[in-house]
Write a protein that holds these residues in place. Structure first.
Motif, PDB file in Angstrom:
ATOM      1  N   CYS A 113     -16.263   2.662   2.870  1.00 37.55           N
ATOM      2  CA  CYS A 113     -17.707   2.592   2.635  1.00 37.55           C
ATOM      3  C   CYS A 113     -18.330   1.792   3.776  1.00 37.55           C
ATOM      4  O   CYS A 113     -17.912   0.655   4.039  1.00 37.55           O
ATOM      5  N   HIS A 153     -21.077   0.264   3.938  1.00 38.60           N
ATOM      6  CA  HIS A 153     -21.925  -0.861   3.547  1.00 38.60           C
ATOM      7  C   HIS A 153     -21.244  -2.194   3.818  1.00 38.60           C
ATOM      8  O   HIS A 153     -21.790  -3.043   4.508  1.00 38.60           O
ATOM      9  N   LYS A 154     -20.032  -2.381   3.289  1.00 38.10           N
ATOM     10  CA  LYS A 154     -19.295  -3.639   3.501  1.00 38.10           C
ATOM     11  C   LYS A 154     -17.884  -3.369   4.015  1.00 38.10           C
ATOM     12  O   LYS A 154     -16.980  -4.173   3.822  1.00 38.10           O
ATOM     13  N   GLN A 207     -15.460  -1.474   3.021  1.00 36.88           N
ATOM     14  CA  GLN A 207     -14.406  -1.500   2.001  1.00 36.88           C
ATOM     15  C   GLN A 207     -13.738  -0.126   1.931  1.00 36.88           C
ATOM     16  O   GLN A 207     -14.421   0.905   1.952  1.00 36.88           O
ATOM     17  N   CYS A 216     -20.405   4.645  -4.217  1.00 34.94           N
ATOM     18  CA  CYS A 216     -19.414   3.596  -4.016  1.00 34.94           C
ATOM     19  C   CYS A 216     -19.368   2.700  -5.262  1.00 34.94           C
ATOM     20  O   CYS A 216     -20.409   2.309  -5.786  1.00 34.94           O
ATOM     21  N   PHE A 230     -18.634  -0.374  -5.544  1.00 36.84           N
ATOM     22  CA  PHE A 230     -19.002  -1.777  -5.356  1.00 36.84           C
ATOM     23  C   PHE A 230     -20.499  -2.024  -5.548  1.00 36.84           C
ATOM     24  O   PHE A 230     -20.902  -2.820  -6.387  1.00 36.84           O
ATOM     25  N   HIS A 231     -21.345  -1.359  -4.753  1.00 36.41           N
ATOM     26  CA  HIS A 231     -22.787  -1.634  -4.816  1.00 36.41           C
ATOM     27  C   HIS A 231     -23.598  -0.365  -5.008  1.00 36.41           C
ATOM     28  O   HIS A 231     -24.801  -0.363  -4.792  1.00 36.41           O
ATOM     29  N   LYS A 232     -22.900   0.716  -5.383  1.00 31.26           N
ATOM     30  CA  LYS A 232     -23.558   1.981  -5.775  1.00 31.26           C
ATOM     31  C   LYS A 232     -24.322   2.677  -4.654  1.00 31.26           C
ATOM     32  O   LYS A 232     -25.212   3.485  -4.938  1.00 31.26           O
ATOM     33  N   LYS A 233     -23.990   2.406  -3.403  1.00 37.16           N
ATOM     34  CA  LYS A 233     -24.577   3.203  -2.325  1.00 37.16           C
ATOM     35  C   LYS A 233     -24.031   4.620  -2.467  1.00 37.16           C
ATOM     36  O   LYS A 233     -22.847   4.815  -2.774  1.00 37.16           O
TER      37      LYS A 233
HETATM   38  S1  FES Z   1     -19.169  -1.728  -0.251  1.00 37.12           S
HETATM   39 FE1  FES Z   1     -19.793   0.252  -0.849  1.00 37.12          FE
HETATM   40  S2  FES Z   1     -21.799  -0.007  -1.563  1.00 37.12           S
HETATM   41 FE2  FES Z   1     -21.230  -1.978  -0.890  1.00 37.12          FE
END
Ligand code: FES
Length: 122
Positions: A59, A61-62, A64, A83, A85-88
């Motif tokens: 992902c 975003h972070k 991961q 995702c 983790f943070h739903k992106k």
């Molecule tokens: S790590 Fe995937 S949305 Fe934050």
């Protein structure tokens, strides 16, 4: 035909097919991660749509390695993964970020033949 090293017709669109796993190794309406040519690739058996998708497992975003564990669904007609983790969310057909606030992801061609899943890498 088993397309382990299938090469397409044109020089600009060359795809090498790599065996990922058997169909039964992937949950229905879910994903699993495979390791192909040094890449972690998320493979999704979107059985509700009778479709398969492959994208990078990371992902953006972070950073991961998690997208294979994401929830899949549809936004209008667009297949997507969220995702965990943070739903992106990302389009599984184009890789575009559907939130517009993260990078896009890489997607890969995928084919299923005789119960075996293959991923296409350039
Ligand atoms: S790590 Fe995937 S949305 Fe934050």
């Amino acid at each position: 035909m088993t397309p382990k090293e299938h090469t397409s017709q044109t020089l600009t669109d060359t795809v090498n097919w790599h065996l990922a796993a058997r169909v039964e190794d992937f949950p229905e309406n879910g994903g699993a991660c495979v390791y192909v040519e040094g890449k972690q690739i998320a493979v999704f058996n979107f059985s509700a749509r009778n479709e398969w998708y492959a994208c990078q497992n990371m992902c953006p975003h972070k950073q991961q390695m998690i997208l294979s564990r994401g929830m899949i669904g549809s936004q209008a007609e667009e297949p997507k993964v969220a995702c965990p983790f943070h739903k992106k969310t990302f389009s599984l057909s184009t890789g575009k970020s559907l939130n517009g606030d993260t990078c896009d992801i890489d997607t890969y061609p995928i084919r299923v033949e005789e119960g075996v899943v293959y991923i296409g890498l350039s």
